[in-house]
Every structure is written in structure tokens, then in C-alpha cells.
Design an enzyme around this catalytic site. Structure first.
Site, PDB file in Angstrom:
ATOM      1  N   THR A  80       0.878  -1.174   0.000  1.00  0.00           N
ATOM      2  CA  THR A  80       0.000   0.000   0.000  1.00  0.00           C
ATOM      3  C   THR A  80       0.917   1.226   0.000  1.00  0.00           C
ATOM      4  O   THR A  80       2.141   1.068   0.029  1.00  0.00           O
ATOM      5  CB  THR A  80      -0.889   0.042   1.260  1.00  0.00           C
ATOM      6  OG1 THR A  80      -0.056   0.376   2.380  1.00  0.00           O
ATOM      7  CG2 THR A  80      -1.557  -1.285   1.517  1.00  0.00           C
ATOM      8  N   CYS A  81       0.330   2.433   0.004  1.00  0.00           N
ATOM      9  CA  CYS A  81       1.194   3.610  -0.009  1.00  0.00           C
ATOM     10  C   CYS A  81       1.962   3.761   1.311  1.00  0.00           C
ATOM     11  O   CYS A  81       2.906   4.538   1.403  1.00  0.00           O
ATOM     12  CB  CYS A  81       0.391   4.860  -0.335  1.00  0.00           C
ATOM     13  SG  CYS A  81      -1.078   4.990   0.636  1.00  0.00           S
TER      14      CYS A  81
ATOM     15  N   GLU B 205      -6.373  19.364  -1.692  1.00  0.00           N
ATOM     16  CA  GLU B 205      -6.506  18.015  -1.125  1.00  0.00           C
ATOM     17  C   GLU B 205      -7.542  17.955   0.003  1.00  0.00           C
ATOM     18  O   GLU B 205      -8.406  17.081   0.033  1.00  0.00           O
ATOM     19  CB  GLU B 205      -5.135  17.562  -0.605  1.00  0.00           C
ATOM     20  CG  GLU B 205      -5.047  16.068  -0.416  1.00  0.00           C
ATOM     21  CD  GLU B 205      -3.717  15.659   0.199  1.00  0.00           C
ATOM     22  OE1 GLU B 205      -3.693  14.638   0.878  1.00  0.00           O
ATOM     23  OE2 GLU B 205      -2.716  16.386   0.006  1.00  0.00           O
TER      24      GLU B 205
END
Lengths: 274, 432
Positions: free
Chosen positions: B48-49, B190
Site C-alpha cells: 500500500t502507499c 486536497e
């Protein structure tokens, strides 16, 4: 039958206490398992209370409205019953402890001081009077519940405004739901008060030779009815919402209580039976 | 058990390394093929990140995790990455780590539930590539069970732990039905995007985006099926919205308290929620004094985030209890794998004796009598072995009381000298 009544009279505050405790525990610690258990506890308490009221009616041959403490028991029942209906209709289960506390207090006082009333004035045996009183009490229960929701609304409102995100923020439903509960219970209270007043106006002149339309209790109740009527009309048909409605309902409740105390203690009225 | 695992995560390495090492699906498939042709018989790659993890069973029964690290670094060379950036696990430790990952207690955002789906996907890739066996299947099934139990039995994943989500949580405490409300998100960066997505996911009735750069506003509006309010006309429109979330990078105030006050007037007192999640603020803080307006900024929303994080931290012991319970269950099952070959060996042993004795009789009695004796001995052996077989099978199936299973298996092996016979059928377990 008398022994059963005496036993249930002792059991009722215990049942109310248990229901209150389960609701409070669930409010504080939010246990999923208790979500249905508390409703069952409340239902059983109501069932027992209903049986108790019927048993008293049969045993003493009159509706249980002949003394302050019998009335207290009916107030406890009607508040609890109104809340139960509201909970069933809305499925909002987080506010029960605040309402049930009132029922618990009324029932506890009633159970401690209620007596066996076999001999009562003939007028108190009248069925229309029973209907009149029960409707009035249910009406006042409605506006009491409305006031409790009003208080909860104001508490949550202040909490959110002042960035307090504690238990109240976590557990209470949204402000809009509290406002709705506040409004609906006031409407139910208002309708039942209307029924009580209508029965009173039809029946009282025939039952009491000294009846007067200027009787303080009658005037007081009518004023309370007018205050709530005005608020409900403004809310339903104009731009009243939010805090304004809630404050108005709280003012209406305070007015109702002051009016009740004043007419029952200060003024002389034909409308007093105890 | 020779399960080995390596993990590069937020505790062991900086964000740049974690992001650089992130493997997409195609890369995972290539890496698995690479490991498969090496020394590993089964394995799973989770990426995953925020973390990249490899688990596997070496074919030769060793517990060397360096091979996995070496393979990963060679497969995806990332500047600055060193073996020191990896945690190494083996056997019981590797299983415990995997269960912690699946339950979200090892995540950077404590209680993150997305990781459970990512673990599930990772195992599915391995299964599709025939890089999983019965034991790794059981391990990953249990890991997924741990994750599900953590979500169901604890509150590890509850409460907002990001400012954008906390803003939506406050909005939900004010309005009952978001599908009847309208929201305006100012700023399409964001944070604004996250807030808009959260509102969209919660079913907001109407959403509008306003941003200085119109193309960005259009992009976000398309994502959340919203409309666009041109930034220069923003002030004229604010009264139309029940919820305003502002998250721009503006150095100056965008809306003053007076502008909000006049909007409230136009709304005839209807409640308005204003979330200022910009730093520095976009909206005058004096707005909080206006009746019927709920104004919250980063500081107040941070209070919710901190409280929820604390609540999640308090749930860790409960999740750890679930992990231990499931580890006990898994090892009970694993230990009970011994039983099946033992039963087989025991039945073969008795059958061999029976056949041996029957052979001695074969030419001494008539065929009819032989058949009768054969049936009788079959029944007798069947009856004699019924109870021990059933009992041992029960242990094996339920996975309870592994100690008793092991003791009983050992006693049987000792009493009937079954050791050699059971060796072949026990092969699968021994390779792990």
C-alpha cells in the site's frame, strides 16, 4: 387483589429504577447488547404499571385519580408511555434516561405515600372525569417530554457552539432530530390537552353547580393551551425553527408549571378535589 | 513453522521510501513470479502507499528473510533503501504481525479499515498465481477473520480521525438528513477534495465547489456530481447553503463575519454550519458569535480528532486479545494436522495384522468360512478402532485442545510403533 396491588406498588419504583439504570448505562457506555434489552425492560415496566392501574380501578371501584399520589402514578405512567411511543415511532433510543428519571421520581413518591381509597366523593367515580383527567395528564406529559427534549437541544447546541465534544455530543441525536422530538411531543401534548379541555367544558357545568368559566384553573389551562397553540401554528405555517421553537416550548413549559402551581395552591377553585 | 515475513512501514522508513517502494498489481505479480522461481513455495505480497510486506514459506525449511529483502530491493531499486528499513519476522511472530496489520492496529492511521481489503486482495493475487497452499490459506483466512472481528467487536475503526471527516461528523450532529441539505466547498485542494468526497459519500443533497482556478473546481465538481460557483460571485451565493467548508490556501480572509451575518438574515434564521479547515483561516472567527451559526476551525476540529484517536488507542488491548484468540485457534488447527496421518497409520497397522492372520488361515478352512472370518475380523477391527478414530478426528476438525491431540498422537505412535508409517503422510506439514 389488595395484596397484589400492595406488592406491585413496591415493585413499580424498582422496575422504573431498573429501566432507568439500563437506559443510563447504555447512554454512558453504549453497549450494543443493551439496545433491545432496555426497550424490553421499559415495556415490562409499562405492562406492570398498566396492570397496577387497572387493578386499583377494579379494587377501589374508581379510576386512580382520587388523590395526589394516585395522580402521580398516572403521571409516571403517561410520561413513560408517551416516551415509549415516541421511541417506537422514531427509533431514537439515546434519550430515555432523561425522560425516565421523571417517571421514576413521580412513581417513587406515589408508591411511598399512596393510600387505599375506598371511600371517595361520588363525582370522582365518574368515567368522563377519568377521561378528562387522563387526557389532561397525558397532555401535560407531552409538554414535559417536549421540554426535556428542549433542554437536551439547548445543551447540545451550547456544546457544539463552544467546541465541547464529550458524552453529550457523542450520544445525543442531531439538533434537528431533537427539535423534531421537541415539536412532535408538544403537538401530541397540545392535542390531548385540547381533548381534556373539550371534555371539561362539556361535562363540568353539568357536574358542578358552582362551575365558572372564570375559574383560575380553567383560565390557566386555557392560557397554556393558547401559548402552545400559538407556537405550533408559528412553527407549522411560518418561518419558526431551530432554537426559537425550542426556547418557546421551554417558556411554554415554565408557564404551564407556574400556572399549575398557582392555580392549585394560591387560587380558590371548584376544580380541586384533594 | 518456517513462515518468514519482512515489512517496510511507517515505523521503519520515511514517507518518500514507502511511496517509492509501493508496488502496483502488475509489479506484485512479477515479484511473486520471481520469488516463486527462487527458494519459496508459497507467499503473499502486500503493498500500500504506507507499507510493503512480503510473507512466504522457504522450500528448504530455513527461516531466512534476507532472501526476500534482497529480492524486493533488486526487483524495485529505490535510492536510499537499505535492509535496515525492514522489520523481519518469522513463524509465530510473522503470524502475529500479519494479524496486527489486518486488524489495523499497525496502521499509521490507527484502526484504518482499508488495509483489511488490501490484505484480502494480496492473498487473492497469490492464490490466482498458485503461490498459496493449505497453511497459507488458513493463515490469511484467519487474518481476515481477525480484521473483521476487530471491526465488529471493538470500536477501533470508529470516529473521525481526519480533520475533513471530523468536520462532516459535526455537520451530522447538527443536521438529521444530509440529503436535504446543500453544501458549498471553497477550495479544491486536497483537504477540500476530501471534505467534498466525505459529504458526497454521506449523501448530501446538493454540493457546489468554488475555487480560484476554475479548472480545478470543475475537476472536483465532476467527481462529486456538484455544481460550480465562480469564485468572484461566492459571497452572493453563500446564503443558499446550509454547510460551508472552506479549505483554500488564501493568505487573507475570504468571508467576514458581517457577510455571514447578512447571509443568516437572508436565510431567516435557518441554521448554518461553517467549517474553516484552512490555515491561515478563510473565515472571520467572530462568525462563531452569530446565533444559529456553527463555526469550527482547525483547532476545534482537532479536538475531535484527538479524542477519537485516544478512543481508538484504548481499543488496542481488545484487538490484541482477538489476535491472541485467533492465534490459539490457528495453532490448535496447525498442531492437529498431525492427527490425520496418525489415524491412517494406526488403521493400516491393525489392518496389516488382520491380513497377516487371515493369510495364515486361508488354506486351512473352506472359502465360505474364510469369508465369514474375514467379515468378522473387519467388523472387529472397525469396532475396536471406532472410538479412538472418532475422538482423534474430532480433535482434528475442531482444532480444540492441541496439547491433548499431540499427547494422544504420541501415545498411539509409541504404543504401536507407528512413527515410520506416518512419516510419508506427514510430509506436507513438515515442509512448513
Amino acid at each position: 387483589m389488595l395484596n397484589t396491588i400492595i406488592t406491585i406498588n413496591i415493585l413499580l419504583p424498582i422496575f422504573y429504577l431498573c429501566s432507568f439504570a439500563v437506559y443510563l448505562y447504555d447512554f454512558l457506555w453504549e453497549k450494543k447488547l443493551l439496545s433491545n434489552a432496555k426497550r424490553i425492560a421499559l415495556f415490562l415496566t409499562l405492562l406492570l404499571h398498566l396492570f397496577y392501574l387497572l387493578a386499583r380501578t377494579i379494587e377501589y371501584d374508581h379510576p386512580p385519580i382520587t388523590s395526589k399520589f394516585e395522580i402521580f402514578s398516572i403521571i409516571a405512567f403517561s410520561i413513560c408511555f408517551s416516551y415509549f411511543l415516541l421511541e417506537l415511532l422514531t427509533d431514537i433510543r439515546g434519550t430515555g434516561s432523561f425522560i425516565l428519571l421523571i417517571s421514576l421520581i413521580f412513581q417513587l413518591i406515589s408508591s411511598l405515600f399512596v393510600t387505599n381509597n375506598y371511600v371517595v366523593p361520588e363525582v370522582l367515580r365518574n368515567r368522563l372525569l377519568g377521561l378528562h383527567v387522563i387526557n389532561a395528564l397525558l397532555g401535560y406529559s407531552g409538554i414535559t417530554i417536549s421540554a426535556v427534549y428542549g433542554l437536551l437541544y439547548m445543551t447540545l447546541y451550547k456544546n457544539i457552539k463552544s467546541n465541547k465534544f464529550g458524552l453529550i455530543f457523542d450520544r445525543l441525536p442531531s439538533l434537528e432530530i431533537l427539535e423534531r422530538l421537541n415539536y412532535f411531543s408538544a403537538v401530541i401534548g397540545f392535542i390531548l390537552l385540547t381533548v381534556a379541555i373539550t371534555i371539561g367544558i362539556i361535562w363540568l357545568p353539568a357536574a358542578f353547580p358552582n362551575f365558572s368559566y372564570m375559574d383560575p384553573k380553567l383560565v390557566g389551562t386555557l392560557l397554556v393551551w393558547l401559548v402552545y397553540g400559538y407556537g405550533i401554528i408559528r412553527k407549522t405555517f411560518t418561518d419558526w425553527y431551530g432554537k426559537k421553537v425550542v426556547i418557546f416550548s421551554l417558556v411554554g413549559f415554565v408557564f404551564a408549571i407556574v400556572s399549575l402551581i398557582a392555580t392549585n395552591t394560591l387560587a380558590k377553585t371548584f376544580h380541586s378535589f384533594y | 513453522m518456517n513462515l518468514v515475513g519482512i515489512s517496510l512501514n511507517h515505523k521503519t522508513s520515511p514517507l518518500e521510501l514507502r511511496e517509492a517502494l509501493h508496488l502496483n498489481r502488475e509489479e506484485i505479480i512479477s515479484l511473486i513470479n520471481r520469488i516463486k522461481s527462487g527458494n519459496f513455495s508459497e507467499g503473499v505480497v502486500i503493498s500500500t502507499c504506507n507499507r510493503t510486506e512480503l510473507f512466504g514459506f522457504p522450500k528448504d525449511g530455513t527461516i531466512d528473510s534476507d532472501f526476500l529483502i534482497q529480492q524486493l530491493i533488486e526487483f524495485k531499486p529505490v535510492a536510499g533503501i537499505k535492509p535496515e528499513h525492514f522489520n523481519r519476522f518469522f513463524s509465530c511472530g510473522a503470524i502475529k504481525h500479519l494479524f496486527s496489520v489486518a486488524s489495523g492496529i499497525d496502521s499509521m492511521v490507527l484502526g484504518d479499515s482499508q488495509i483489511l481489503g488490501q490484505v484480502k486482495d494480496a492473498f487473492e493475487i497469490s492464490s490466482d498465481l498458485n503461490f498459496s497452499g493449505s497453511i497459507s490459506s488458513r493463515i490469511f483466512d484467519t487474518a481476515i477473520k481477525v480484521g473483521r472481528r476487530a471491526i465488529k467487536e471493538t470500536t477501533i475503526g470508529e470516529g473521525a480521525v481526519t480533520v475533513s471527516y471530523a468536520a462532516v461528523q459535526v455537520v451530522e450532529k447538527i443536521f438529521a438528513n444530509l440529503n436535504k441539505k446543500s453544501a458549498l466547498v471553497i477550495g479544491a485542494g486536497e483537504t477540500g477534495e476530501l471534505a467534498a468526497i466525505h459529504l458526497h459519500d454521506k449523501g448530501i443533497g446538493k454540493i457546489a465547489i468554488s475555487n480560484r482556478t476554475i479548472s480545478k473546481a470543475e475537476e472536483l465538481a465532476a467527481k462529486v456530481h456538484g455544481e460550480i460557483i465562480p469564485f468572484q460571485f461566492l459571497k452572493e451565493h453563500i446564503y443558499n447553503f446550509d454547510i460551508i467548508i472552506s479549505a483554500t490556501s488564501s493568505e487573507n480572509l475570504i468571508l467576514t463575519a458581517d457577510e455571514i451575518r447578512s447571509a443568516v438574515k437572508k436565510r431567516r434564521g435557518a441554521m448554518m454550519v461553517i467549517m474553516d479547515i484552512a490555515v491561515p483561516r478563510d473565515i472571520d472567527a467572530a462568525t462563531r458569535e452569530i446565533d444559529g451559526v456553527f463555526y469550527h476551525d482547525m483547532d476545534s476540529l482537532k479536538v475531535i480528532v484527538d479524542q477519537n484517536m485516544q478512543k481508538r488507542r484504548e481499543q488496542i488491548p481488545l484487538v490484541e486479545k482477538i489476535i491472541i484468540e485467533e492465534m490459539i485457534n490457528f495453532y490448535s488447527w496447525y498442531n492437529a494436522l498431525d492427527v490425520v496421518p496418525t489415524i491412517k497409520a494406526m488403521r493400516n497397522f491393525f489392518d496389516d495384522i488382520r491380513m497377516d492372520e487371515l493369510n495364515k488361515l486361508k488354506h486351512k478352512i473352506s472359502e465360505e468360512d474364510y469369508s465369514k472370518v474375514e467379515d468378522m475380523t473387519k467388523r472387529m477391527i472397525g469396532r475396536l478402532l471406532h472410538n479412538p478414530t472418532v475422538k482423534l478426528r474430532e480433535y482434528a476438525e475442531t482444532g480444540d485442545n492441541s496439547k491433548e491431540v499431540t499427547t494422544n498422537s504420541l501415545i498411539l505412535k509409541e504404543l504401536f510403533k507407528l512413527g515410520n508409517n506416518s512419516n510419508n503422510s506427514n510430509q506436507e506439514k513438515e515442509t512448513h
